[in-house]
Every structure is written in C-alpha cells, then in structure tokens.
Design a protein around this motif. Structure first.
Motif, PDB file in Angstrom:
ATOM      1  N   TYR A 153       0.931  -1.127  -0.086  1.00  0.00           N
ATOM      2  CA  TYR A 153       0.109   0.037  -0.005  1.00  0.00           C
ATOM      3  C   TYR A 153       0.956   1.199  -0.168  1.00  0.00           C
ATOM      4  O   TYR A 153       1.535   1.399   1.196  1.00  0.00           O
ATOM      5  CB  TYR A 153      -1.017   0.161   1.100  1.00  0.00           C
ATOM      6  N   ASP A 154       1.122   1.924  -0.964  1.00  0.00           N
ATOM      7  CA  ASP A 154       2.085   2.981  -1.483  1.00  0.00           C
ATOM      8  C   ASP A 154       3.417   2.277  -1.165  1.00  0.00           C
ATOM      9  O   ASP A 154       3.675   1.478  -1.852  1.00  0.00           O
ATOM     10  CB  ASP A 154       1.794   4.045  -0.464  1.00  0.00           C
ATOM     11  N   LYS A 155       4.140   2.762  -0.189  1.00  0.00           N
ATOM     12  CA  LYS A 155       5.554   2.071   0.158  1.00  0.00           C
ATOM     13  C   LYS A 155       5.216   1.134   1.260  1.00  0.00           C
ATOM     14  O   LYS A 155       6.495   0.528   1.631  1.00  0.00           O
ATOM     15  CB  LYS A 155       6.516   3.062   0.545  1.00  0.00           C
ATOM     16  N   ASP A 156       4.090   0.900   1.909  1.00  0.00           N
ATOM     17  CA  ASP A 156       4.033   0.005   2.824  1.00  0.00           C
ATOM     18  C   ASP A 156       3.802  -1.322   2.546  1.00  0.00           C
ATOM     19  O   ASP A 156       3.107  -1.953   1.719  1.00  0.00           O
ATOM     20  CB  ASP A 156       2.820   0.282   3.890  1.00  0.00           C
ATOM     21  N   PHE A 157       5.112  -2.325   2.880  1.00  0.00           N
ATOM     22  CA  PHE A 157       4.987  -3.775   2.417  1.00  0.00           C
ATOM     23  C   PHE A 157       4.150  -4.592   3.495  1.00  0.00           C
ATOM     24  O   PHE A 157       4.482  -4.494   4.649  1.00  0.00           O
ATOM     25  CB  PHE A 157       6.426  -4.153   2.462  1.00  0.00           C
ATOM     26  N   ASN A 158       3.432  -5.457   3.004  1.00  0.00           N
ATOM     27  CA  ASN A 158       2.448  -6.020   3.772  1.00  0.00           C
ATOM     28  C   ASN A 158       2.843  -7.770   3.376  1.00  0.00           C
ATOM     29  O   ASN A 158       2.188  -7.866   2.228  1.00  0.00           O
ATOM     30  CB  ASN A 158       1.018  -5.850   3.702  1.00  0.00           C
ATOM     31  N   ASN A 159       3.383  -8.425   4.189  1.00  0.00           N
ATOM     32  CA  ASN A 159       3.725  -9.945   3.721  1.00  0.00           C
ATOM     33  C   ASN A 159       2.441 -10.861   4.253  1.00  0.00           C
ATOM     34  O   ASN A 159       2.233 -10.615   5.325  1.00  0.00           O
ATOM     35  CB  ASN A 159       5.131 -10.238   4.338  1.00  0.00           C
ATOM     36  N   GLU A 160       2.183 -11.968   3.436  1.00  0.00           N
ATOM     37  CA  GLU A 160       1.294 -12.810   4.277  1.00  0.00           C
ATOM     38  C   GLU A 160       2.084 -13.932   5.056  1.00  0.00           C
ATOM     39  O   GLU A 160       3.383 -13.975   4.805  1.00  0.00           O
ATOM     40  CB  GLU A 160       0.649 -13.594   3.117  1.00  0.00           C
ATOM     41  N   ALA A 161       1.504 -14.453   6.186  1.00  0.00           N
ATOM     42  CA  ALA A 161       2.140 -14.835   7.088  1.00  0.00           C
ATOM     43  C   ALA A 161       2.647 -16.294   6.531  1.00  0.00           C
ATOM     44  O   ALA A 161       3.802 -16.917   7.069  1.00  0.00           O
ATOM     45  CB  ALA A 161       1.233 -15.568   8.114  1.00  0.00           C
ATOM     46  N   ASP A 162       1.945 -16.963   5.412  1.00  0.00           N
ATOM     47  CA  ASP A 162       2.678 -18.251   4.959  1.00  0.00           C
ATOM     48  C   ASP A 162       3.628 -17.830   3.691  1.00  0.00           C
ATOM     49  O   ASP A 162       3.706 -18.992   3.019  1.00  0.00           O
ATOM     50  CB  ASP A 162       1.390 -19.139   4.894  1.00  0.00           C
ATOM     51  N   THR A 163       3.903 -16.723   3.345  1.00  0.00           N
ATOM     52  CA  THR A 163       4.645 -16.577   2.273  1.00  0.00           C
ATOM     53  C   THR A 163       6.215 -17.012   2.632  1.00  0.00           C
ATOM     54  O   THR A 163       6.866 -16.415   3.331  1.00  0.00           O
ATOM     55  CB  THR A 163       4.781 -15.288   1.874  1.00  0.00           C
ATOM     56  N   PRO A 164       6.628 -17.932   1.788  1.00  0.00           N
ATOM     57  CA  PRO A 164       8.233 -18.537   2.302  1.00  0.00           C
ATOM     58  C   PRO A 164       9.198 -17.073   2.223  1.00  0.00           C
ATOM     59  O   PRO A 164       8.906 -16.239   1.013  1.00  0.00           O
ATOM     60  CB  PRO A 164       8.360 -19.479   1.053  1.00  0.00           C
ATOM     61  N   ASP A 165      10.167 -17.122   3.037  1.00  0.00           N
ATOM     62  CA  ASP A 165      11.329 -16.053   2.711  1.00  0.00           C
ATOM     63  C   ASP A 165      12.079 -16.084   1.731  1.00  0.00           C
ATOM     64  O   ASP A 165      12.534 -15.019   1.130  1.00  0.00           O
ATOM     65  CB  ASP A 165      12.265 -16.440   3.963  1.00  0.00           C
ATOM     66  N   ASN A 166      11.803 -17.062   0.572  1.00  0.00           N
ATOM     67  CA  ASN A 166      12.325 -16.989  -0.908  1.00  0.00           C
ATOM     68  C   ASN A 166      11.883 -16.102  -1.688  1.00  0.00           C
ATOM     69  O   ASN A 166      12.495 -15.929  -2.644  1.00  0.00           O
ATOM     70  CB  ASN A 166      12.285 -18.504  -1.240  1.00  0.00           C
TER      71      ASN A 166
ATOM     72  N   THR B  25       5.577   4.100  -7.582  1.00  0.00           N
ATOM     73  CA  THR B  25       4.081   3.944  -7.614  1.00  0.00           C
ATOM     74  C   THR B  25       3.895   3.079  -9.015  1.00  0.00           C
ATOM     75  O   THR B  25       2.936   2.185  -8.819  1.00  0.00           O
ATOM     76  CB  THR B  25       3.233   5.252  -7.990  1.00  0.00           C
ATOM     77  N   SER B  26       4.502   3.195  -9.880  1.00  0.00           N
ATOM     78  CA  SER B  26       4.061   2.409 -11.260  1.00  0.00           C
ATOM     79  C   SER B  26       4.693   1.137 -11.282  1.00  0.00           C
ATOM     80  O   SER B  26       4.169   0.159 -11.959  1.00  0.00           O
ATOM     81  CB  SER B  26       4.796   3.258 -12.439  1.00  0.00           C
ATOM     82  N   PHE B  27       5.837   0.721 -10.456  1.00  0.00           N
ATOM     83  CA  PHE B  27       6.511  -0.584 -10.868  1.00  0.00           C
ATOM     84  C   PHE B  27       6.610  -1.456  -9.616  1.00  0.00           C
ATOM     85  O   PHE B  27       6.899  -0.960  -8.422  1.00  0.00           O
ATOM     86  CB  PHE B  27       8.000  -0.301 -11.126  1.00  0.00           C
ATOM     87  N   CYS B  28       6.495  -2.595  -9.616  1.00  0.00           N
ATOM     88  CA  CYS B  28       6.652  -3.647  -8.593  1.00  0.00           C
ATOM     89  C   CYS B  28       7.314  -4.807  -9.087  1.00  0.00           C
ATOM     90  O   CYS B  28       7.271  -5.144 -10.069  1.00  0.00           O
ATOM     91  CB  CYS B  28       5.257  -4.077  -7.873  1.00  0.00           C
ATOM     92  N   PHE B  29       8.416  -5.400  -8.240  1.00  0.00           N
ATOM     93  CA  PHE B  29       9.286  -6.562  -8.665  1.00  0.00           C
ATOM     94  C   PHE B  29       8.827  -7.718  -7.709  1.00  0.00           C
ATOM     95  O   PHE B  29       8.920  -7.407  -6.509  1.00  0.00           O
ATOM     96  CB  PHE B  29      10.712  -6.085  -8.763  1.00  0.00           C
ATOM     97  N   LEU B  30       8.983  -8.903  -8.284  1.00  0.00           N
ATOM     98  CA  LEU B  30       8.950  -9.983  -7.484  1.00  0.00           C
ATOM     99  C   LEU B  30      10.350 -10.677  -7.503  1.00  0.00           C
ATOM    100  O   LEU B  30      10.663 -11.085  -8.904  1.00  0.00           O
ATOM    101  CB  LEU B  30       7.753 -10.867  -7.974  1.00  0.00           C
ATOM    102  N   ASP B  31      11.051 -10.999  -6.544  1.00  0.00           N
ATOM    103  CA  ASP B  31      12.377 -11.650  -6.435  1.00  0.00           C
ATOM    104  C   ASP B  31      12.068 -12.979  -5.893  1.00  0.00           C
ATOM    105  O   ASP B  31      11.774 -12.907  -4.851  1.00  0.00           O
ATOM    106  CB  ASP B  31      13.316 -10.905  -5.984  1.00  0.00           C
ATOM    107  N   ILE B  32      12.523 -14.212  -6.577  1.00  0.00           N
ATOM    108  CA  ILE B  32      12.691 -15.544  -6.187  1.00  0.00           C
ATOM    109  C   ILE B  32      14.090 -15.525  -5.701  1.00  0.00           C
ATOM    110  O   ILE B  32      15.068 -15.911  -6.953  1.00  0.00           O
ATOM    111  CB  ILE B  32      11.800 -16.287  -6.997  1.00  0.00           C
ATOM    112  N   ARG B  33      14.409 -15.790  -4.613  1.00  0.00           N
ATOM    113  CA  ARG B  33      16.017 -15.832  -4.402  1.00  0.00           C
ATOM    114  C   ARG B  33      16.638 -17.077  -4.556  1.00  0.00           C
ATOM    115  O   ARG B  33      17.819 -17.350  -5.444  1.00  0.00           O
ATOM    116  CB  ARG B  33      16.348 -15.560  -2.977  1.00  0.00           C
ATOM    117  N   SER B  34      15.967 -18.422  -4.447  1.00  0.00           N
ATOM    118  CA  SER B  34      16.307 -19.478  -4.803  1.00  0.00           C
ATOM    119  C   SER B  34      15.272 -20.346  -5.510  1.00  0.00           C
ATOM    120  O   SER B  34      14.669 -21.205  -4.658  1.00  0.00           O
ATOM    121  CB  SER B  34      17.111 -20.101  -3.616  1.00  0.00           C
ATOM    122  N   PRO B  35      15.156 -20.404  -6.431  1.00  0.00           N
ATOM    123  CA  PRO B  35      13.831 -20.835  -7.162  1.00  0.00           C
ATOM    124  C   PRO B  35      13.859 -22.783  -6.949  1.00  0.00           C
ATOM    125  O   PRO B  35      14.774 -23.014  -7.186  1.00  0.00           O
ATOM    126  CB  PRO B  35      13.536 -20.799  -8.403  1.00  0.00           C
TER     127      PRO B  35
END
Lengths: 109, 115
Positions: free
Chosen positions: B50-63, B71-81
């Motif tokens: 939400y804007d710059k506030d990050f909210n992680n779901e409880a069961d989302t792996p640290d990976n 505002t326009s861009f967002c990236f998803l990084d998977i560290r070790s697929p």
C-alpha cells in the motif's frame, strides 16, 4: 476461518443451454463479493462486484446475484466464447480477496 | 489503454538461480499485489504494497521478496527457485484497500518454469 466453495468444479453446456454457478462463502467482515473470468494462461478479468444481499448486476449473458451466504452467476443462452474459468472472491479484512477454486465452464457449439 | 503489464510472459530459470519478475501499471493505483497460481488452483496472495508499505502474508516463504521503487513498478524476486515454485505469477492493482475503490485489476501473468 474464512472459506469459499464454488460448485460445480466443471460444467459442460451446449450453446444456448442456460445454467448457474454457485459460490458459497463464510467470511467475517465481508467487504464485497467479486466475480472474475479467467481464460487459460491469462490473468483474471474483473466482471462484477456485489456489496449487499439482494443486489444483482448484469453484463451481456451474465447475471450475478448475492445473498448473505451465497452468490450465483447465471449464464443465459451461453456461447462458446463464454468458455473460461469463473472465479468468485469475497473481500475480507483489509480488502483482501479470498478466491474460490473456480468453475471451469465449457460451452460446445 | 491504462493497464497492468507483466514482463516477461514466460520465464525459464534453473533450480536455485535467482529470478526477477516485473509488473508496471498505468492506473496510478496505490496498491499492488503479487499472487501465485498453480495449475487448477485459486490465486494465492503472497504480499502487497500500500504505497510504500509492504505487507507480507504469514505463509509466504522467505524465498520470495518484493520491491516497489515507485508507484508504477513492482518486482517479485525469487532468491532460490525450487521445483515447487513453478507457477503462474499474477500482479494486480487496486486504488485502495478495504474501503473505497478496491477492485483488483490483474495483469496477464508470468508463467515461471524451473528446470
């Protein structure tokens, strides 16, 4: 615990054969009920939002209705291009969508 | 047309090799979401901004990590697929959260394969 169940899982219709898809939900603090259409390999496409029991919305051959525990998506005289997976998603706490498993609709000519 | 754009549409990576998926939006929405969807399953929310506030779901792996530089861009990084991370990754946006306008609009998705 919030739960959403869609039925049937799959539905095969002949072109012109009307039917209904069901979405049953138990969600605390419901903030709207959303319907999406998803074609294979694509992202969900927004169809409708319903906010209160008794509300109805229509778009072409689709009509969505809402009660306190269920929503229905009625398809009248479907065409092959209506074939897709239809996802129901009640809005819960903080506006998060709780997606059901979807109903895969196939309409044969 | 205003929309949510995901790149690439298809991504192949190797087991353990970091990968980044991108999402951009021209809707000027405050909220951006990342979902994971496996075959014949419902989309599963990983996190949202939400804007710059990050909210992680409880069961989302640290990976799984995310960045939203503007505002326009967002990236998803998977560290070790891992093999279990092969899925469709969906980006969505909404104007608001929980109150007001919060219809979520989705991009076309990125199909990730892990070899």
């Amino acid at each position: 615990e919030d739960q959403v169940t869609q039925s049937p899982e799959a539905l095969r219709l002949q072109e012109g054969e009307s039917s209904s898809l069901n979405c049953s939900y138990t969600v605390s603090g419901l903030r709207g009920l959303f319907w999406y259409r998803q074609d294979p390999g694509k992202g969900p496409e927004f169809l409708f939002t319903l906010y209160s029991a008794g509300e109805e919305k229509e778009k072409e051959r689709l009509k969505a209705t809402l009660t306190k525990k269920e929503s229905f998506l009625h398809i009248t005289a479907p065409k092959p291009e209506d074939s897709a997976t239809y996802l129901c998603a009640p809005g819960g706490q903080g506006g998060k969508l709780i997606f059901g498993q979807g109903t895969e609709l196939s309409v044969k000519p | 047309d205003a929309m949510v754009i995901q790149n690439p549409r298809y991504q192949v990576t190797q087991f353990g090799k970091p990968v980044t998926l991108s999402c951009s939006q021209t809707l000027n929405h405050n909220v951006m979401y990342w979902y994971q969807q496996k075959s014949s399953q419902a989309p599963k929310l990983l996190f949202h901004y939400y804007d710059k506030d990050f909210n992680n779901e409880a069961d989302t792996p640290d990976n799984f990590q995310s960045r939203r530089p503007n505002t326009s861009f967002c990236f998803l990084d998977i560290r070790s697929p891992g093999l279990g991370d092969a899925a469709m990754y969906l980006c969505a946006t909404s104007r608001d959260l929980g109150t007001g306008e919060y219809i979520q609009y989705f991009g076309a998705g990125t199909r990730l394969s892990v070899l």
